[in-house]
Design a protein around this motif. Structure first.
Motif, PDB file in Angstrom:
ATOM      1  N   TYR A 117      13.861   7.443  38.685  1.00 45.23           N
ATOM      2  CA  TYR A 117      12.467   7.848  38.794  1.00 45.23           C
ATOM      3  C   TYR A 117      12.282   8.872  39.905  1.00 45.23           C
ATOM      4  CZ  TYR A 117      11.999   3.393  36.316  1.00 45.23           C
ATOM      5  OH  TYR A 117      12.137   2.363  35.433  1.00 45.23           O
ATOM      6  N   VAL A 118      11.302   9.757  39.713  1.00 43.54           N
ATOM      7  CA  VAL A 118      10.873  10.667  40.771  1.00 43.54           C
ATOM      8  C   VAL A 118       9.491  10.199  41.210  1.00 43.54           C
ATOM      9  CG1 VAL A 118      10.238  13.031  41.367  1.00 43.54           C
ATOM     10  CG2 VAL A 118      12.225  12.599  39.904  1.00 43.54           C
ATOM     11  N   LEU A 131       2.473   8.263  42.059  1.00 45.17           N
ATOM     12  CA  LEU A 131       2.855   8.845  40.786  1.00 45.17           C
ATOM     13  C   LEU A 131       4.349   8.605  40.602  1.00 45.17           C
ATOM     14  CD1 LEU A 131       2.290  10.763  38.328  1.00 45.17           C
ATOM     15  CD2 LEU A 131       3.005  12.633  39.842  1.00 45.17           C
ATOM     16  N   ILE A 132       4.727   7.953  39.500  1.00 44.80           N
ATOM     17  CA  ILE A 132       6.129   7.616  39.252  1.00 44.80           C
ATOM     18  C   ILE A 132       6.536   8.213  37.903  1.00 44.80           C
ATOM     19  CG2 ILE A 132       7.827   5.770  39.020  1.00 44.80           C
ATOM     20  CD1 ILE A 132       5.902   3.966  40.602  1.00 44.80           C
ATOM     21  N   ILE A 133       7.486   9.138  37.942  1.00 43.90           N
ATOM     22  CA  ILE A 133       7.927   9.865  36.752  1.00 43.90           C
ATOM     23  C   ILE A 133       9.303   9.370  36.327  1.00 43.90           C
ATOM     24  CG2 ILE A 133       8.583  12.135  35.849  1.00 43.90           C
ATOM     25  CD1 ILE A 133       6.571  13.362  37.777  1.00 43.90           C
ATOM     26  N   ASN A 137      18.353  16.628  43.617  1.00 41.32           N
ATOM     27  CA  ASN A 137      17.951  17.004  44.967  1.00 41.32           C
ATOM     28  C   ASN A 137      16.460  17.337  44.965  1.00 41.32           C
ATOM     29  OD1 ASN A 137      17.570  19.735  44.124  1.00 41.32           O
ATOM     30  ND2 ASN A 137      19.726  20.200  44.538  1.00 41.32           N
ATOM     31  N   THR A 138      15.926  17.660  46.130  1.00 44.22           N
ATOM     32  CA  THR A 138      14.481  17.868  46.255  1.00 44.22           C
ATOM     33  C   THR A 138      13.984  18.991  45.361  1.00 44.22           C
ATOM     34  OG1 THR A 138      14.519  17.059  48.537  1.00 44.22           O
ATOM     35  CG2 THR A 138      12.610  18.372  47.872  1.00 44.22           C
ATOM     36  N   GLN A 139      14.728  20.087  45.312  1.00 38.60           N
ATOM     37  CA  GLN A 139      14.318  21.213  44.484  1.00 38.60           C
ATOM     38  C   GLN A 139      14.302  20.834  43.005  1.00 38.60           C
ATOM     39  OE1 GLN A 139      16.829  24.643  44.797  1.00 38.60           O
ATOM     40  NE2 GLN A 139      15.532  25.927  43.496  1.00 38.60           N
ATOM     41  N   GLU A 140      15.289  20.077  42.580  1.00 38.19           N
ATOM     42  CA  GLU A 140      15.357  19.628  41.188  1.00 38.19           C
ATOM     43  C   GLU A 140      14.211  18.678  40.851  1.00 38.19           C
ATOM     44  OE1 GLU A 140      20.232  20.041  41.034  1.00 38.19           O
ATOM     45  OE2 GLU A 140      19.287  18.114  41.396  1.00 38.19           O
ATOM     46  N   GLN A 141      13.883  17.789  41.798  1.00 37.86           N
ATOM     47  CA  GLN A 141      12.754  16.887  41.592  1.00 37.86           C
ATOM     48  C   GLN A 141      11.453  17.668  41.418  1.00 37.86           C
ATOM     49  OE1 GLN A 141      12.654  14.029  44.848  1.00 37.86           O
ATOM     50  NE2 GLN A 141      14.882  13.845  44.794  1.00 37.86           N
ATOM     51  N   GLU A 142      11.240  18.651  42.276  1.00 38.22           N
ATOM     52  CA  GLU A 142      10.019  19.443  42.209  1.00 38.22           C
ATOM     53  C   GLU A 142       9.959  20.266  40.924  1.00 38.22           C
ATOM     54  OE1 GLU A 142       9.987  21.675  45.806  1.00 38.22           O
ATOM     55  OE2 GLU A 142       9.403  19.978  47.063  1.00 38.22           O
ATOM     56  N   PHE A 144       5.335   8.984  32.619  1.00 34.13           N
ATOM     57  CA  PHE A 144       5.005   8.636  34.002  1.00 34.13           C
ATOM     58  C   PHE A 144       3.939   7.557  34.018  1.00 34.13           C
ATOM     59  CE2 PHE A 144       1.871  11.853  32.944  1.00 34.13           C
ATOM     60  CZ  PHE A 144       0.701  11.364  33.508  1.00 34.13           C
ATOM     61  N   ILE A 145       3.819   6.917  35.167  1.00 35.83           N
ATOM     62  CA  ILE A 145       2.728   5.974  35.402  1.00 35.83           C
ATOM     63  C   ILE A 145       2.134   6.268  36.779  1.00 35.83           C
ATOM     64  CG2 ILE A 145       3.749   4.149  33.992  1.00 35.83           C
ATOM     65  CD1 ILE A 145       4.546   2.740  36.629  1.00 35.83           C
ATOM     66  N   THR A 146       0.924   5.785  36.997  1.00 31.14           N
ATOM     67  CA  THR A 146       0.321   5.855  38.326  1.00 31.14           C
ATOM     68  C   THR A 146      -0.021   4.448  38.778  1.00 31.14           C
ATOM     69  OG1 THR A 146      -1.900   6.163  37.399  1.00 31.14           O
ATOM     70  CG2 THR A 146      -0.642   8.155  37.920  1.00 31.14           C
ATOM     71  N   ILE A 147       0.089   4.239  40.064  1.00 34.02           N
ATOM     72  CA  ILE A 147      -0.289   2.951  40.657  1.00 34.02           C
ATOM     73  C   ILE A 147      -1.395   3.214  41.659  1.00 34.02           C
ATOM     74  CG2 ILE A 147       0.475   0.964  42.003  1.00 34.02           C
ATOM     75  CD1 ILE A 147       3.273   1.393  40.946  1.00 34.02           C
ATOM     76  N   ASP A 148      -2.569   2.692  41.383  1.00 34.58           N
ATOM     77  CA  ASP A 148      -3.728   2.914  42.237  1.00 34.58           C
ATOM     78  C   ASP A 148      -3.561   2.190  43.563  1.00 34.58           C
ATOM     79  OD1 ASP A 148      -6.687   2.124  43.134  1.00 34.58           O
ATOM     80  OD2 ASP A 148      -6.790   3.917  41.849  1.00 34.58           O
ATOM     81  N   SER A 149      -4.075   2.797  44.619  1.00 34.55           N
ATOM     82  CA  SER A 149      -3.969   2.171  45.941  1.00 34.55           C
ATOM     83  C   SER A 149      -4.701   0.839  46.000  1.00 34.55           C
ATOM     84  CB  SER A 149      -4.510   3.122  47.012  1.00 34.55           C
ATOM     85  OG  SER A 149      -5.864   3.453  46.751  1.00 34.55           O
ATOM     86  N   ASN A 150      -5.745   0.684  45.170  1.00 32.21           N
ATOM     87  CA  ASN A 150      -6.453  -0.597  45.134  1.00 32.21           C
ATOM     88  C   ASN A 150      -5.543  -1.715  44.635  1.00 32.21           C
ATOM     89  OD1 ASN A 150      -8.901   0.480  46.051  1.00 32.21           O
ATOM     90  ND2 ASN A 150      -9.533   1.043  43.965  1.00 32.21           N
ATOM     91  N   GLU A 151      -4.681  -1.353  43.676  1.00 32.76           N
ATOM     92  CA  GLU A 151      -3.726  -2.341  43.179  1.00 32.76           C
ATOM     93  C   GLU A 151      -2.738  -2.730  44.270  1.00 32.76           C
ATOM     94  OE1 GLU A 151      -0.276  -2.757  39.727  1.00 32.76           O
ATOM     95  OE2 GLU A 151      -1.791  -1.166  39.582  1.00 32.76           O
TER      96      GLU A 151
END
Length: 248
Positions: free
Chosen positions: A71-72, A81-83, A207-212, A234-241
């Protein structure tokens, strides 16, 4: 010199990340040149897509990291944000290949020596049927004979050692695997098969460039939310969660 392969022989070369990264860069450039770039930004003003509201974007310095070589991970203002790197790359390559078949503008890398591959009579019939589409995505053929082909050029996001397996899987997919309601045309099936075969796998270190580059190319896609096979990218995890998890 590996310029001749016996009928139905299997190549077991490992995936070359560098060649896939070339394809990733090419996918980014191709998609962005044809599709207006979305305007929502990542934390460091990187183009991210129109999936998040403006007030969700955090303007702090960008930070991404790779989790479990699968995951990125980065942040938006509302949380994480998790890709999924493999699924994201499949989406990127799928749109690239589908566009190349339609536009017939794919680049091809020339081989130093022609690559000769052997196939059955039925497979050769299918290869002849696919010739135009294969040339559209970067393959170049010197000859298509009764039981073999001579390849002089391959797509820029592949290497020579992958070609035999790539075509073999493509033929298998078109002979039965992708004849479904979710595959609307031969071009669609070819693009899906190529994306499945060439997408970076879980376990590949970025590496970082590849992730971006992966993040930017994904959110430049027309449909970044899912793979060509309708899996979430991808998924997102809300800060409230997250806050709830720490609540006593």
């Amino acid at each position: 010199m590996k310029d001749q392969i016996k009928p139905h022989s299997k190549n077991k070369n490992n995936t070359n990340w560098e060649s896939l990264y070339v394809g990733l860069q090419d996918a980014t450039a191709t998609i962005e040149s044809q599709t207006p770039a979305p305007t929502v930004e990542f934390e460091s003003d990187e183009i991210m897509g129109t999936l998040f509201k403006a007030d969700e974007v955090d303007q702090k310095s960008n930070f991404t990291y790779q989790l479990q070589k699968k995951y990125v991970v980065s942040t938006i203002k509302s949380g994480l944000l998790i890709i999924h790197q493999q699924r994201a790359h499949q989406r990127i390559l799928y749109e690239q290949f589908l566009q190349n078949i339609t536009m017939e503008k794919a680049l091809s890398q020339q081989l130093l020596f022609p690559l000769q591959l052997y196939y059955s009579i039925q497979e050769m019939i299918l290869i002849r049927e696919l010739q135009s589409s294969l040339e559209s995505i970067g393959f170049a053929f010197e000859q298509i004979n009764t039981d073999n082909i001579l390849i002089t050029g391959i797509p820029v996001n592949t290497n020579e050692g992958e070609v035999s397996k790539l075509i073999e899987l493509l033929l298998l997919d078109l002979q039965g695997g992708f004849h479904s309601e979710n595959s609307f045309s031969q071009a669609d099936r070819i693009a899906k098969s190529m994306a499945k075969s060439l997408g970076i796998k879980s376990g590949a270190i970025l590496n970082t460039q590849e992730q971006e580059s992966l993040v930017n190319a994904l959110f430049a896609c027309k449909d970044p939310k899912t793979t060509p096979f309708n899996q979430p990218t991808f998924i997102t995890i809300d800060s409230n969660e997250l806050d709830k998890r720490f609540t006593l």
